[in-house]
Design an enzyme around this catalytic site. Structure first.
Site, PDB file in Angstrom:
ATOM      1  N   LYS A   1     -11.116  -3.961  -3.577  1.00 11.70           N
ATOM      2  CA  LYS A   1     -11.940  -2.760  -3.691  1.00 11.70           C
ATOM      3  C   LYS A   1     -11.175  -1.625  -4.349  1.00 11.70           C
ATOM      4  O   LYS A   1     -11.754  -0.706  -4.905  1.00 11.70           O
ATOM      5  CB  LYS A   1     -12.347  -2.245  -2.305  1.00 11.70           C
ATOM      6  CG  LYS A   1     -13.016  -3.260  -1.431  1.00 11.70           C
ATOM      7  CD  LYS A   1     -13.289  -2.694  -0.033  1.00 11.70           C
ATOM      8  CE  LYS A   1     -13.040  -3.772   1.008  1.00 11.70           C
ATOM      9  NZ  LYS A   1     -13.681  -3.545   2.294  1.00 11.70           N
TER      10      LYS A   1
ATOM     11  N   LYS B   1      -5.353 -10.560  -6.332  1.00 12.21           N
ATOM     12  CA  LYS B   1      -6.595 -10.798  -5.602  1.00 12.21           C
ATOM     13  C   LYS B   1      -7.643  -9.744  -5.943  1.00 12.21           C
ATOM     14  O   LYS B   1      -7.309  -8.602  -6.284  1.00 12.21           O
ATOM     15  CB  LYS B   1      -6.328 -10.821  -4.089  1.00 12.21           C
ATOM     16  CG  LYS B   1      -5.955  -9.478  -3.511  1.00 12.21           C
ATOM     17  CD  LYS B   1      -5.953  -9.479  -1.985  1.00 12.21           C
ATOM     18  CE  LYS B   1      -5.603  -8.067  -1.517  1.00 12.21           C
ATOM     19  NZ  LYS B   1      -5.504  -7.893  -0.094  1.00 12.21           N
TER      20      LYS B   1
ATOM     21  N   LYS C   1       0.803  -1.218   0.000  1.00 14.53           N
ATOM     22  CA  LYS C   1       0.000   0.000   0.000  1.00 14.53           C
ATOM     23  C   LYS C   1       0.840   1.274   0.000  1.00 14.53           C
ATOM     24  O   LYS C   1       0.362   2.337  -0.403  1.00 14.53           O
ATOM     25  CB  LYS C   1      -0.936   0.024   1.215  1.00 14.53           C
ATOM     26  CG  LYS C   1      -2.134  -0.891   1.078  1.00 14.53           C
ATOM     27  CD  LYS C   1      -3.213  -0.506   2.082  1.00 14.53           C
ATOM     28  CE  LYS C   1      -4.432  -1.414   1.960  1.00 14.53           C
ATOM     29  NZ  LYS C   1      -5.446  -1.110   2.965  1.00 14.53           N
TER      30      LYS C   1
HETATM   31  P1  TYM Z   1     -10.606  -5.878   4.480  1.00 14.10           P
HETATM   32  O1  TYM Z   1     -11.653  -4.863   4.826  1.00 14.10           O
HETATM   33  O2  TYM Z   1      -9.624  -5.568   3.429  1.00 14.10           O
HETATM   34  O3  TYM Z   1     -11.320  -7.238   4.078  1.00 14.10           O
HETATM   35  C1  TYM Z   1     -12.346  -7.829   4.855  1.00 14.10           C
HETATM   36  C2  TYM Z   1     -12.242  -9.342   4.814  1.00 14.10           C
HETATM   37  O4  TYM Z   1     -12.323  -9.804   3.461  1.00 14.10           O
HETATM   38  C3  TYM Z   1     -11.219 -10.663   3.168  1.00 14.10           C
HETATM   39  N1  TYM Z   1     -10.845 -10.494   1.753  1.00 14.10           N
HETATM   40  C4  TYM Z   1     -10.730 -11.496   0.868  1.00 14.10           C
HETATM   41  N2  TYM Z   1     -10.916 -12.825   0.993  1.00 14.10           N
HETATM   42  C5  TYM Z   1     -10.742 -13.584  -0.123  1.00 14.10           C
HETATM   43  N3  TYM Z   1     -10.399 -13.073  -1.342  1.00 14.10           N
HETATM   44  C6  TYM Z   1     -10.213 -11.737  -1.495  1.00 14.10           C
HETATM   45  N4  TYM Z   1      -9.892 -11.241  -2.690  1.00 14.10           N
HETATM   46  C7  TYM Z   1     -10.375 -10.891  -0.365  1.00 14.10           C
HETATM   47  N5  TYM Z   1     -10.264  -9.545  -0.179  1.00 14.10           N
HETATM   48  C8  TYM Z   1     -10.555  -9.330   1.123  1.00 14.10           C
HETATM   49  C9  TYM Z   1     -10.124 -10.210   4.104  1.00 14.10           C
HETATM   50  O5  TYM Z   1      -9.171 -11.230   4.316  1.00 14.10           O
HETATM   51  C10 TYM Z   1     -10.893  -9.877   5.351  1.00 14.10           C
HETATM   52  O6  TYM Z   1     -11.133 -11.029   6.126  1.00 14.10           O
HETATM   53  N6  TYM Z   1      -7.258  -5.533   8.208  1.00 14.10           N
HETATM   54  C11 TYM Z   1      -8.566  -6.056   7.851  1.00 14.10           C
HETATM   55  C12 TYM Z   1      -9.690  -5.533   8.721  1.00 14.10           C
HETATM   56  C13 TYM Z   1      -9.524  -5.765  10.179  1.00 14.10           C
HETATM   57  C14 TYM Z   1      -9.656  -7.005  10.866  1.00 14.10           C
HETATM   58  C15 TYM Z   1      -9.474  -6.697  12.251  1.00 14.10           C
HETATM   59  C16 TYM Z   1      -9.901  -8.309  10.457  1.00 14.10           C
HETATM   60  C17 TYM Z   1      -9.263  -4.824  11.116  1.00 14.10           C
HETATM   61  N7  TYM Z   1      -9.227  -5.371  12.366  1.00 14.10           N
HETATM   62  C18 TYM Z   1      -9.525  -7.685  13.208  1.00 14.10           C
HETATM   63  C19 TYM Z   1      -9.964  -9.304  11.433  1.00 14.10           C
HETATM   64  C20 TYM Z   1      -9.780  -8.989  12.798  1.00 14.10           C
HETATM   65  C21 TYM Z   1      -8.883  -5.633   6.411  1.00 14.10           C
HETATM   66  O7  TYM Z   1      -8.388  -4.662   5.929  1.00 14.10           O
HETATM   67  O8  TYM Z   1      -9.866  -6.360   5.804  1.00 14.10           O
END
Ligand code: TYM
Length: 327
Positions: free
Chosen positions: A195, A192, A111
């Site tokens: 968004k 992957k 990022k």
């Molecule tokens: P975020 O908001 O990017 O994504 C949310 C969840 O979606 C999953 N994900 C995917 N799974 C499969 N294929 C994909 N292409 C894909 N893109 C996203 C992510 O693995 C995630 O589970 N840092 C985290 C948010 C967060 C969090 C937490 C998660 C903050 N605190 C505590 C778990 C526990 C994030 O940016 O997810």
């Protein structure tokens, strides 16, 4: 009962990767565990956001969580910034985390690459994530594969804290799905689904209409052969379609491969699109109902109250262990 915690950022529209990698796993867990699901708006601030849009997306995400079938009487759904312990615990853990280990986080590297205005928040982002998880004495964190490294850091920080200051934290495990752990972009199956992808052809959002879903699957990038088999390394496009199809229809990848022997990619694309449309339809209907009902705010209020209660207990223990005076 086990404690479960997971979070999703309220940035952009939720896509199939988020649904298959994370949200779909939440549903069965709500029946067996004490689940906390969080809209991590503080994490969203690590890159510049339009305030009005952040507000909008936060409520949209809350509504979507419920629309997928999560029951507010069974789970705790809340907005991260409404529970002050998260930011506070993140500071305490920043004083345990090391620069070196944060420097190794691949998400930060990805990022921050090519940007000359990287915030300090983007760098310490995984520590806030660790605080989210550890505050709830979490056993299981259901996430997609891209969060694995952050989960390992969370465990490292918890173990180091426990060693340095005494046993405060439970050590959490991640739960990553077998097939849908990493859904790839439809326009580029080497990366992957995301968004923040430059083209909308990359992803299907949960609120997308039928016509557009069909169009994107028809144009999904595959390869120049015509054999349908599951081989993510050599056939990432076709394998991605099979993974999506399987996850959205409940049929195993093996049985799909058998069914599609001798059929062309065109068939597979159309049928995958149909499986997606069928699965999303009830979610989209429920989403509209919930938006109109106005009940989401009450759910979030209740959720934040319970989250404050649970997190404050852990925060007090952290402070005590670290030598901060509390009256
Ligand atoms: P975020 O908001 O990017 O994504 C949310 C969840 O979606 C999953 N994900 C995917 N799974 C499969 N294929 C994909 N292409 C894909 N893109 C996203 C992510 O693995 C995630 O589970 N840092 C985290 C948010 C967060 C969090 C937490 C998660 C903050 N605190 C505590 C778990 C526990 C994030 O940016 O997810």
């Amino acid at each position: 009962t086990k404690r479960v915690f997971s979070g999703i950022q309220p940035t952009g529209d939720l896509h199939l990767g988020n649904y298959i990698g994370a949200m779909k796993q939440f549903l069965p867990l709500q029946e067996q565990a004490d689940c906390f699901f969080c809209i991590v708006d503080l994490h969203a601030l690590t890159v510049p956001r339009d305030p009005e849009e952040l507000r909008e997306k936060t409520l949209e995400l809350a509504t979507l969580y419920l629309a997928t079938g999560l029951d507010p009487d069974k789970i705790t759904l809340f907005i991260q910034s409404q529970v002050p312990g998260h930011a506070e615990a993140a500071w305490l853990l920043q004083c345990v985390a090391r620069m070196g280990e944060l420097n190794r986080m691949t998400q930060f590297k990805d990022k921050s690459q090519g940007s000359d205005s990287v915030t300090a928040g983007l760098f310490t982002y995984p520590v806030l994530q660790a605080a989210d998880i550890l505050l709830y004495q979490t056993d299981v964190v259901p996430v997609g594969e891209d969060q694995k490294q952050h989960l390992e850091l969370t465990r490292d920080l918890a173990e180091r804290f426990n060693r340095q200051y005494g046993e405060v934290f439970r050590i959490p495990e991640h739960q990553i799905p077998k097939t849908g752990a990493r859904i790839m972009g439809l326009d580029n199956p080497e990366k992957k689904m995301s968004k923040s992808a430059p083209s909308e052809a990359n992803y299907i959002t949960l609120l997308e209409d039928e016509k557009s879903i069909l169009k994107k699957f028809k144009r999904a990038v595959t390869d120049s052969e015509n054999e349908i088999r599951f081989d993510p390394e050599n056939k990432p496009g076709v394998s991605n379609l099979l993974a999506i199809y399987s996850e959205m229809s409940g049929q195993s990848v093996e049985s799909l491969v058998e069914q599609y022997q001798g059929k062309g990619y065109g068939h597979l694309k159309l049928d995958t699109a149909e499986a997606v449309i069928n699965r999303l339809k009830p979610i989209q209907e429920r989403y509209r109902e919930l938006r109109e009902s106005g009940e989401v705010e009450a759910v979030l209020r209740r959720g934040a109250e319970r989250a404050r209660e649970v997190s404050e207990a852990t925060l007090a223990e952290m402070k005590k262990a670290m030598g901060l005076v509390q009256f």
